[in-house]
Motif scaffolding. Structure first.
Motif, PDB file in Angstrom:
ATOM      1  N   ARG A   5       0.580   0.059  -0.675  1.00  0.00           N
ATOM      2  CA  ARG A   5       0.772   0.526  -1.749  1.00  0.00           C
ATOM      3  C   ARG A   5       2.486   0.337  -2.576  1.00  0.00           C
ATOM      4  NH1 ARG A   5      -3.657   4.536  -4.021  1.00  0.00           N
ATOM      5  NH2 ARG A   5      -5.982   4.011  -2.532  1.00  0.00           N
ATOM      6  N   ARG A   6       2.703   1.025  -1.938  1.00  0.00           N
ATOM      7  CA  ARG A   6       4.599   1.230  -1.953  1.00  0.00           C
ATOM      8  C   ARG A   6       5.502  -0.055  -1.583  1.00  0.00           C
ATOM      9  NH1 ARG A   6       5.546   6.632   0.001  1.00  0.00           N
ATOM     10  NH2 ARG A   6       7.456   6.928  -0.401  1.00  0.00           N
ATOM     11  N   LEU A   7       4.558  -0.744  -1.083  1.00  0.00           N
ATOM     12  CA  LEU A   7       6.377  -1.569   0.066  1.00  0.00           C
ATOM     13  C   LEU A   7       6.162  -2.625  -1.035  1.00  0.00           C
ATOM     14  CD1 LEU A   7       6.432  -3.010   2.908  1.00  0.00           C
ATOM     15  CD2 LEU A   7       4.661  -3.566   2.789  1.00  0.00           C
ATOM     16  N   LEU A   8       5.580  -3.407  -1.365  1.00  0.00           N
ATOM     17  CA  LEU A   8       6.176  -4.393  -2.681  1.00  0.00           C
ATOM     18  C   LEU A   8       7.765  -3.229  -3.621  1.00  0.00           C
ATOM     19  CD1 LEU A   8       6.434  -6.585  -4.511  1.00  0.00           C
ATOM     20  CD2 LEU A   8       5.295  -5.522  -6.264  1.00  0.00           C
ATOM     21  N   LEU A   9       7.522  -2.481  -3.975  1.00  0.00           N
ATOM     22  CA  LEU A   9       8.730  -1.646  -4.557  1.00  0.00           C
ATOM     23  C   LEU A   9       9.642  -1.096  -3.505  1.00  0.00           C
ATOM     24  CD1 LEU A   9       7.048   0.982  -6.881  1.00  0.00           C
ATOM     25  CD2 LEU A   9       7.002  -1.390  -7.439  1.00  0.00           C
ATOM     26  N   THR A  10       9.827  -0.048  -2.063  1.00  0.00           N
ATOM     27  CA  THR A  10      10.625   0.101  -1.578  1.00  0.00           C
ATOM     28  C   THR A  10      11.212  -1.496  -1.037  1.00  0.00           C
ATOM     29  OG1 THR A  10       8.611   0.138   0.393  1.00  0.00           O
ATOM     30  CG2 THR A  10       9.480   2.145  -1.280  1.00  0.00           C
ATOM     31  N   ALA A  11      10.034  -2.670  -0.793  1.00  0.00           N
ATOM     32  CA  ALA A  11      10.835  -3.650   0.302  1.00  0.00           C
ATOM     33  C   ALA A  11      12.165  -4.057  -1.136  1.00  0.00           C
ATOM     34  CB  ALA A  11       9.619  -4.453   0.334  1.00  0.00           C
ATOM     35  N   MET A  50      14.799   5.002  -3.898  1.00  0.00           N
ATOM     36  CA  MET A  50      15.503   6.243  -3.029  1.00  0.00           C
ATOM     37  C   MET A  50      13.701   7.117  -3.032  1.00  0.00           C
ATOM     38  SD  MET A  50      18.730   6.666  -3.281  1.00  0.00           S
ATOM     39  CE  MET A  50      18.489   8.221  -2.126  1.00  0.00           C
ATOM     40  N   THR A  51      13.060   6.171  -3.258  1.00  0.00           N
ATOM     41  CA  THR A  51      11.487   5.781  -2.391  1.00  0.00           C
ATOM     42  C   THR A  51      11.300   5.717  -1.591  1.00  0.00           C
ATOM     43  OG1 THR A  51      10.704   4.411  -3.058  1.00  0.00           O
ATOM     44  CG2 THR A  51      10.758   5.368  -4.946  1.00  0.00           C
ATOM     45  N   LEU A  73      12.728  12.307   5.223  1.00  0.00           N
ATOM     46  CA  LEU A  73      11.700  12.035   5.624  1.00  0.00           C
ATOM     47  C   LEU A  73      10.954  11.088   4.247  1.00  0.00           C
ATOM     48  CD1 LEU A  73      10.348  12.855   8.037  1.00  0.00           C
ATOM     49  CD2 LEU A  73      11.332  11.307   8.439  1.00  0.00           C
ATOM     50  N   ASP A  74       9.877  10.099   4.349  1.00  0.00           N
ATOM     51  CA  ASP A  74       8.877   9.727   3.351  1.00  0.00           C
ATOM     52  C   ASP A  74       8.270  10.681   2.595  1.00  0.00           C
ATOM     53  OD1 ASP A  74      10.223   6.931   3.274  1.00  0.00           O
ATOM     54  OD2 ASP A  74       9.125   6.482   3.714  1.00  0.00           O
ATOM     55  N   ASP A  75       8.244  10.830   1.262  1.00  0.00           N
ATOM     56  CA  ASP A  75       7.173  12.196   0.950  1.00  0.00           C
ATOM     57  C   ASP A  75       5.789  10.979   1.120  1.00  0.00           C
ATOM     58  OD1 ASP A  75       5.593  13.737  -0.918  1.00  0.00           O
ATOM     59  OD2 ASP A  75       7.556  13.532  -2.849  1.00  0.00           O
ATOM     60  N   ARG A  76       4.831  11.921   1.222  1.00  0.00           N
ATOM     61  CA  ARG A  76       3.736  11.261   1.694  1.00  0.00           C
ATOM     62  C   ARG A  76       2.739  11.905   1.310  1.00  0.00           C
ATOM     63  NH1 ARG A  76       7.127  10.378   6.140  1.00  0.00           N
ATOM     64  NH2 ARG A  76       5.959   7.794   7.274  1.00  0.00           N
ATOM     65  N   SER A  77       2.989  12.968   0.538  1.00  0.00           N
ATOM     66  CA  SER A  77       1.907  14.048  -0.728  1.00  0.00           C
ATOM     67  C   SER A  77       1.598  12.894  -1.685  1.00  0.00           C
ATOM     68  CB  SER A  77       2.681  15.160  -1.570  1.00  0.00           C
ATOM     69  OG  SER A  77       3.907  13.805  -2.968  1.00  0.00           O
ATOM     70  N   ASP A  82       0.976   8.810  -6.668  1.00  0.00           N
ATOM     71  CA  ASP A  82       0.097   8.935  -7.739  1.00  0.00           C
ATOM     72  C   ASP A  82       0.682   8.626  -8.550  1.00  0.00           C
ATOM     73  OD1 ASP A  82      -2.589   9.377  -7.044  1.00  0.00           O
ATOM     74  OD2 ASP A  82      -2.086  11.483  -7.169  1.00  0.00           O
ATOM     75  N   ALA A  83       2.496   9.293  -8.323  1.00  0.00           N
ATOM     76  CA  ALA A  83       3.301   8.599  -9.403  1.00  0.00           C
ATOM     77  C   ALA A  83       3.741   7.164  -8.983  1.00  0.00           C
ATOM     78  CB  ALA A  83       4.705   9.579  -9.137  1.00  0.00           C
ATOM     79  N   ASP A  84       3.949   6.590  -7.132  1.00  0.00           N
ATOM     80  CA  ASP A  84       4.067   5.273  -7.423  1.00  0.00           C
ATOM     81  C   ASP A  84       3.164   4.412  -8.075  1.00  0.00           C
ATOM     82  OD1 ASP A  84       6.515   5.807  -6.175  1.00  0.00           O
ATOM     83  OD2 ASP A  84       5.691   6.002  -4.551  1.00  0.00           O
ATOM     84  N   GLU A  85       2.195   5.029  -7.845  1.00  0.00           N
ATOM     85  CA  GLU A  85       1.228   3.736  -8.318  1.00  0.00           C
ATOM     86  C   GLU A  85       1.026   3.484  -9.863  1.00  0.00           C
ATOM     87  OE1 GLU A  85      -4.200   4.462  -8.983  1.00  0.00           O
ATOM     88  OE2 GLU A  85      -3.039   4.307  -6.632  1.00  0.00           O
ATOM     89  N   VAL A  86       1.769   4.392 -11.117  1.00  0.00           N
ATOM     90  CA  VAL A  86       1.768   4.902 -11.941  1.00  0.00           C
ATOM     91  C   VAL A  86       2.831   3.034 -12.298  1.00  0.00           C
ATOM     92  CG1 VAL A  86       2.438   5.934 -14.163  1.00  0.00           C
ATOM     93  CG2 VAL A  86       1.034   6.988 -12.866  1.00  0.00           C
TER      94      VAL A  86
END
Length: 606
Positions: A5-11, A50-51, A73-77, A82-86
Motif C-alpha cells: 500500500r505504501r509502495l507508490l509513495l515510497t517508490a 522519509m517513510t 528500519l521501516d515503521d511497521r505499526s 493507517d496514516a500512510d493510507e490517509v
C-alpha cells in the motif's frame, strides 16, 4: 519488504533522490495538466520520502543528506499504515483532479499507470486483514523475520565504521519491527484471517531455524563480522551484534512464534482464500492486483487447462524424439528428473559446480543479446544462493534489482536446499528468466532509462515483469540456445507448462476450492516435478492469491502483442524495435503496454 500500500509513495520518494539528493525546492503552482502531473510526483517525493529507510538503502540513497536512514528500519505499526493510507488517498484524489484528456504520449502512460495502481491499492483498503498481495501479515514468505536478516546482509553496505554502527542500530530496531508485525498478525486473526495449518507450521519451522541458531552463528552476527574484517574496520562488531541478537531479537522471535502457536489449534487445512471473510472478493482483487486484467477465476482456470494441453502435446513430441515414449509426459519428465547424469551432487562442491554452470550460461547469453536488443543493461548481475535460514520455504529462484546509484549489482537467487530439485536440463531457462534477457535485463534497463520518469523507474506490475520473464525464456529458445541441447529445450517447455499449471492451481485453490493435496497431485502428475518442490509452490500460491497467475497471463499478452505487430508490419517488423519499445516504457499494466505497442506499430507504418 515494505507494505505494498505504501509502495507508490515510497517508490516515488526514493526515486526522487536520484535527481536531487535533497528535498526539492518549492516552486510556483503547476498550471498545465502535464506540469500538474510532474508536480504531483515531486510532492509525493518531498512529503513522503522519509517513510521508508529500507527503500532508500535498496536504491542506494542512504548517503549524504539521507545518511541517517541507514540506521533505521521501516515503521511497521498499524498506526503508520493507517496514516500512510490517509496520505495515499489524498494524493489519489489529487491525481483524479488532473485533466487526463489533455495528456498524450508518455505523460498519458504515466498517468494511466499510477491511476491503475492507486485504484487497485484502494480496493485493498476495503479488507480488514492482510497487506498488499497477501491476506496474511506473517507467513512462510512474508514478514520481517525473514526479510530483515537477508536485507541487512545483502543490501546494507558496510564500508566504514559508521556503516557498521548503522548496522547495529538496525539490529536494535529489529525487535520493534517484529513486535509491530506480531500485533498486526493478531489483528488479522481477530478479523478471521488465520493462515492454513500448513502455512503456520512452515512459518514456525522457519522462525525456529532462526532463533535456535546460536547467536554467534546467526547471519545477523556473522555478516557484520565478515564485512568489517574484509574492510579492516576495527571494533568488537561480532560481540556487540551477538548481544543484540541473543538478548533482544531472539526474544521477539519467540514472542512472535508463541503468538502464532497460540492460535494454531484454530487453523484449518483449507488452502483457498475463499474461506476468509469476503474471500471471493479478495481473490478478485488479487487477480487484478497481479495480472492487471479483469479476468475471473473461471477464465483463468480455463486458460490454464487449454495451455497445459497444448504445451504437453509439444513436450510429448520432443520426448519421443529422444526415445522416451513410455508413460505420460509427466512420468517421462519425472524419469528425466531422477536420471543421475543430470543431477549435481548435493554437496558444497556440487552446489559450487551448479553455480559455475549458471555463470557460463549467463556469459553465453550476453554475447547473443545485441542481435535482439538495441539497448543492453550497464548494470551487472550476480548469481547467489538463497540464504540457508529461509531456503525451506523460499521459492526456487528469484531476482533482486540493482541499486539505482550503481553501488549494488542485480542478483539472481537460486534455492540450493536440495540439488535434486535442479536437474541440469532445468537450469538454462531459469537463468534466462531471472537474469538476461529476463528480469535483470528488463529491470536494469528500466532503471537506466534516462528518458523515463523516476517514478516509472521503480514502479512495477507482476504481469508485465513476470510475463516478460517467460517471454525471455521463449526468446532464448528462438535465439537458438538449445540447438545442441534437446534436453534443455524440454526443460524450457516444462517451464512453460509449469507456469500454465499455475493458472490451473491458483484458480483451483481460490476459485474451485481445491485442497492443498489436490493441487500438489495435479502439478506432480502434470509436470513430473519433485513433490517437495511442488509442495513449496502450492503453499506459496495459498498465501499469495492471484500472483501465480500473473506469469502466464503476462506471457500470453507479450506474445499476442508481438504477433499482432508482426502481422501489421510484415517485413518492416523490427524485433529490436519491438523489444526496446516495450521495455523503455518501464513496468506498466498490460492494458497500457498494449496501447504503447499499438502506437509504435502505427509510427512504423507511417
Amino acid at each position: 519488504m515494505i507494505d505494498r500500500r505504501r509502495l507508490l509513495l515510497t517508490a516515488a520518494a526514493g526515486a526522487g533522490l536520484a535527481a536531487s539528493g535533497q528535498v526539492l525546492a518549492q516552486e510556483a503552482p503547476a498550471t498545465t495538466p502535464v506540469a500538474q502531473l510532474n508536480d504531483w510526483m515531486d510532492r509525493v517525493f518531498k512529503e513522503l520520502v522519509m517513510t521508508s529507510p529500507e527503500i532508500l538503502t535498496s536504491l542506494g540513497f542512504d548517503k549524504g543528506p539521507m545518511a541517517a536512514a541507514k540506521g533505521q528500519l521501516d515503521d511497521r505499526s498499524q498506526a503508520k499504515i493507517d496514516a500512510d493510507e490517509v496520505k495515499f488517498n489524498s494524493f489519489a484524489d489529487e491525481l483524479m483532479a488532473i485533466d487526463r484528456s489533455a495528456l498524450s504520449g508518455r505523460d498519458a502512460v504515466n498517468y494511466d499507470t499510477v491511476k491503475f495502481f492507486g485504484e487497485t491499492v484502494q480496493i485493498s483498503q476495503g479488507f480488514d486483514y492482510g497487506t498488499g498481495n497477501s491476506p496474511y501479515t506473517i507467513s512462510q514468505l512474508s514478514g520481517s523475520y525473514s526479510n530483515i536478516p537477508d536485507f541487512l546482509d545483502s543490501q546494507h553496505s558496510i564500508e566504514t565504521a559508521e556503516d557498521a554502527e548503522a548496522y547495529l542500530s538496525r539490529l536494535s530496531a529489529f525487535p520493534t519491527a517484529l513486535d509491530q508485525e506480531t500485533e498486526r498478525m493478531l489483528a488479522d486473526f481477530a478479523a478471521g484471517a488465520i493462515p492454513p495449518d500448513f502455512v503456520i507450521d512452515k512459518t514456525l519451522l522457519q522462525l525456529a531455524n532462526l532463533h535456535d541458531t546460536p547467536a554467534s552463528q546467526s547471519i545477523m552476527t556473522t555478516s557484520v563480522q565478515r564485512r568489517a574484517i574484509e574492510k579492516e574496520i576495527p571494533g568488537d562488531w561480532a560481540a556487540r551484534a551477538e548481544r543484540i541478537v541473543q538478548g533482544e531479537i531472539y526474544p521477539a522471535l519467540v514472542r512472535q512464534a508463541e503468538a502464532m502457536k497460540a492460535r494454531r489449534a484454530e487453523a484449518v487445512h483449507d488452502a483457498g482464500v475463499w474461506r476468509l471473510p469476503d474471500g471471493e472478493a479478495w481473490y478478485t482483487y488479487g487477480l487484478r492486483n497481479s495480472t492487471t486484467t479483469t479476468m475471473t477465476g473461471e477464465e483463468v482456470h480455463q486458460m490454464g487447462l487449454e495451455q497445459v494441453a497444448e504445451l504437453t502435446a509439444r513436450a510429448d513430441g520432443l520426448l519421443r524424439a529422444e526415445g522416451m515414449t513410455q508413460g505420460t509426459v509427466g512420468q517421462r519428465i519425472a524419469a528425466m528428473g531422477k536420471d543421475q547424469r543430470f543431477i549435481y551432487p548435493n554437496t558444497d562442491e556440487g552446489k559450487a559446480a551448479l553455480l559455475a554452470d549458471l555463470n557460463l550460461q549467463m556469459q553465453d547469453m550476453q554475447e547473443r543479446l545485441p542481435e535482439y536488443f538495441g539497448r543492453i543493461p550497464k548494470s551487472p548481475v550476480e548469481v547467489r544462493r538463497v540464504p540457508v535460514f529461509t531456503e525451506a520455504g523460499a521459492p526456487g529462484g528469484y531476482y533482486q534489482g540493482p541499486a539505482l546509484d550503481g553501488s549494488r549489482p542485480g542478483a539472481y537467487y537460486i534455492n540450493l536446499r536440495d540439488t535434486a530439485e535442479w536437474p541440469k536440463w532445468t537450469l538454462p531457462t531459469l537463468t534466462y528468466h531471472e537474469a538476461s534477457p529476463g528480469h535483470h535485463h528488463q529491470i536494469a534497463l528500466q532503471q537506466e532509462n534516462d528518458e523515463a520518469p523516476l517514478l516509472l523507474k521503480i514502479l512495477g506490475f507482476s504481469a508485465y515483469s513476470e510475463g516478460w520473464g517467460l517471454y525471455a525464456e521463449q526468446l532464448a529458445d528462438e535465439m537458438g540456445v538449445y540447438a545442441d541441447d534437446p534436453w534443455g529445450q524440454i526443460g524450457y517447455l516444462q517451464s512453460l507448462m509449469f507456469r500454465a499449471t499455475r493458472l490451473v492451481v491458483d484458480s483451483g485453490l481460490h476459485h474451485k476450492r481445491w485442497s492443498r493435496e489436490q493441487a500438489i497431485r495435479y502439478m506432480v502428475d502434470t509436470l513430473g516435478d519433485q513433490e517437495s518442490a511442488v509442495t513449496t509452490e502450492v503453499e506459496r500460491y495459498a498465501v499469495w492469491p492471484g500472483q501465480a497467475s500473473s506469469y502466464k497471463i503476462g506471457h500470453t499478452e507479450w506474445v499476442r502483442m508481438r504477433a499482432s505487430a508482426k502481422a501489421a508490419l510484415g517485413d518492416r517488423f523490427d524485433i529490436r524495435g519491438f523489444h526496446d519499445t516495450g521495455l523503455a516504457v518501464g513496468g506498466v499494466p498490460l492494458t497500457v503496454l498494449d496501447r504503447v505497442i499499438t502506437d509504435w506499430v502505427a509510427s512504423q507504418q507511417a
